[in-house]
Design a protein around this motif. Sequence first.
Motif: not given
Length: 141
Positions: A81-88, A100-106, A113-117
Amino acid sequence: MKVKLDVILDAIEMADDNYTYFLDLETGESVFLADELITGLDNEGLEDEIEENPERYLRLPTKFEIHEYHIMEEFIWTLKGEKADKLECAIRGRGAFRRFKDMVDRMGISQQWYDFQAEYYRKLATQWCREQGLEYEEESL
Protein backbone atom coordinates in the motif's frame (compact mmCIF):
# COMPACT_ATOMS: atom_id res chain seq x y z
CA MET A 1 39.78 -23.17 9.45
CA LYS A 2 36.23 -21.94 9.88
CA VAL A 3 35.69 -18.29 9.19
CA LYS A 4 33.72 -16.25 11.69
CA LEU A 5 30.69 -14.93 9.85
CA ASP A 6 30.78 -11.73 11.93
CA VAL A 7 34.14 -10.84 10.33
CA ILE A 8 32.54 -11.05 6.89
CA LEU A 9 29.45 -9.15 8.05
CA ASP A 10 31.55 -6.33 9.50
CA ALA A 11 33.38 -5.90 6.20
CA ILE A 12 30.08 -5.87 4.28
CA GLU A 13 28.63 -3.27 6.62
CA MET A 14 31.75 -1.09 6.36
CA ALA A 15 32.09 -1.33 2.57
CA ASP A 16 32.56 2.03 0.88
CA ASP A 17 34.55 3.71 -1.88
CA ASN A 18 37.58 4.45 0.30
CA TYR A 19 38.51 0.96 1.49
CA THR A 20 38.90 -2.51 0.00
CA TYR A 21 38.55 -5.30 2.54
CA PHE A 22 40.28 -8.68 2.40
CA LEU A 23 39.93 -11.82 4.47
CA ASP A 24 43.28 -13.02 5.78
CA LEU A 25 42.98 -16.81 5.57
CA GLU A 26 45.82 -17.34 8.05
CA THR A 27 44.37 -15.23 10.85
CA GLY A 28 40.67 -15.30 9.98
CA GLU A 29 40.55 -11.52 10.38
CA SER A 30 39.76 -8.84 7.85
CA VAL A 31 42.29 -6.27 6.71
CA PHE A 32 41.73 -3.28 4.49
CA LEU A 33 43.54 -1.25 1.92
CA ALA A 34 42.71 2.42 2.13
CA ASP A 35 42.60 4.68 -0.88
CA GLU A 36 45.64 6.66 0.22
CA LEU A 37 44.79 9.70 -1.91
CA ILE A 38 41.36 10.09 -0.33
CA THR A 39 41.95 8.89 3.24
CA GLY A 40 45.54 9.98 3.73
CA LEU A 41 46.20 6.62 5.42
CA ASP A 42 49.38 4.69 4.66
CA ASN A 43 48.81 1.02 3.88
CA GLU A 44 52.21 0.23 5.42
CA GLY A 45 53.21 -2.47 2.96
CA LEU A 46 49.90 -4.32 3.08
CA GLU A 47 49.33 -3.84 -0.64
CA ASP A 48 52.65 -5.54 -1.39
CA GLU A 49 51.84 -8.31 1.11
CA ILE A 50 48.52 -9.00 -0.62
CA GLU A 51 50.11 -8.99 -4.08
CA GLU A 52 52.91 -11.32 -2.97
CA ASN A 53 50.53 -13.75 -1.19
CA PRO A 54 47.31 -13.87 -3.24
CA GLU A 55 46.46 -17.32 -1.87
CA ARG A 56 46.38 -15.89 1.66
CA TYR A 57 43.98 -13.00 1.01
CA LEU A 58 40.47 -13.06 -0.43
CA ARG A 59 38.88 -9.81 -1.46
CA LEU A 60 35.60 -9.34 0.38
CA PRO A 61 32.48 -7.97 -1.34
CA THR A 62 32.75 -4.32 -2.32
CA LYS A 63 30.12 -1.62 -2.14
CA PHE A 64 29.38 -2.24 -5.82
CA GLU A 65 28.75 -5.95 -5.26
CA ILE A 66 26.47 -5.29 -2.29
CA HIS A 67 24.00 -3.10 -4.26
CA GLU A 68 22.42 -1.04 -1.48
CA TYR A 69 19.87 0.36 -3.92
CA HIS A 70 18.66 -3.15 -4.75
CA ILE A 71 18.38 -3.94 -1.02
CA MET A 72 16.12 -0.91 -0.60
CA GLU A 73 14.00 -2.07 -3.55
CA GLU A 74 13.64 -5.54 -2.09
CA PHE A 75 12.60 -4.06 1.25
CA ILE A 76 9.94 -1.97 -0.48
CA TRP A 77 8.62 -5.11 -2.18
CA THR A 78 7.92 -6.59 1.28
CA LEU A 79 5.62 -3.65 2.08
CA LYS A 80 2.08 -3.00 0.93
CA GLY A 81 0.00 0.00 0.00
CA GLU A 82 0.87 3.58 0.83
CA LYS A 83 4.18 2.77 2.56
CA ALA A 84 5.47 0.94 -0.49
CA ASP A 85 4.23 3.70 -2.83
CA LYS A 86 5.89 6.48 -0.83
CA LEU A 87 9.19 4.64 -0.58
CA GLU A 88 9.18 3.82 -4.29
CA CYS A 89 8.85 7.54 -5.02
CA ALA A 90 11.54 8.37 -2.45
CA ILE A 91 14.23 6.27 -4.14
CA ARG A 92 13.93 7.87 -7.57
CA GLY A 93 16.66 10.27 -8.64
CA ARG A 94 19.49 12.00 -6.79
CA GLY A 95 19.47 11.75 -3.03
CA ALA A 96 17.59 8.44 -3.06
CA PHE A 97 19.44 6.98 -0.07
CA ARG A 98 18.86 10.01 2.15
CA ARG A 99 15.19 10.32 1.15
CA PHE A 100 14.67 6.60 1.75
CA LYS A 101 16.15 6.74 5.25
CA ASP A 102 14.20 9.90 6.10
CA MET A 103 10.95 8.35 4.88
CA VAL A 104 11.58 5.11 6.78
CA ASP A 105 12.11 7.19 9.94
CA ARG A 106 8.93 9.23 9.38
CA MET A 107 6.92 6.05 8.81
CA GLY A 108 8.21 4.52 12.03
CA ILE A 109 9.59 1.42 10.30
CA SER A 110 13.30 2.01 10.91
CA GLN A 111 13.72 -1.16 12.96
CA GLN A 112 11.93 -3.17 10.29
CA TRP A 113 14.35 -1.76 7.71
CA TYR A 114 17.45 -2.44 9.85
CA ASP A 115 16.31 -6.01 10.54
CA PHE A 116 15.71 -6.59 6.82
CA GLN A 117 19.09 -5.10 5.92
CA ALA A 118 20.90 -7.20 8.56
CA GLU A 119 19.28 -10.39 7.27
CA TYR A 120 20.15 -9.44 3.68
CA TYR A 121 23.78 -8.86 4.68
CA ARG A 122 23.83 -12.23 6.47
CA LYS A 123 22.62 -13.94 3.28
CA LEU A 124 25.30 -12.11 1.25
CA ALA A 125 27.98 -13.18 3.73
CA THR A 126 26.96 -16.85 3.76
CA GLN A 127 26.65 -16.89 -0.04
CA TRP A 128 30.11 -15.33 -0.38
CA CYS A 129 31.58 -17.97 1.94
CA ARG A 130 29.97 -20.79 -0.07
CA GLU A 131 31.23 -19.29 -3.35
CA GLN A 132 34.75 -19.15 -1.90
CA GLY A 133 34.51 -22.72 -0.56
CA LEU A 134 34.85 -21.52 3.03
CA GLU A 135 33.30 -23.07 6.07
CA TYR A 136 31.86 -20.50 8.44
CA GLU A 137 30.56 -20.33 11.94
CA GLU A 138 28.10 -17.98 13.48
CA GLU A 139 28.75 -16.59 16.90
CA SER A 140 26.52 -18.28 19.44
CA LEU A 141 24.56 -16.05 21.74
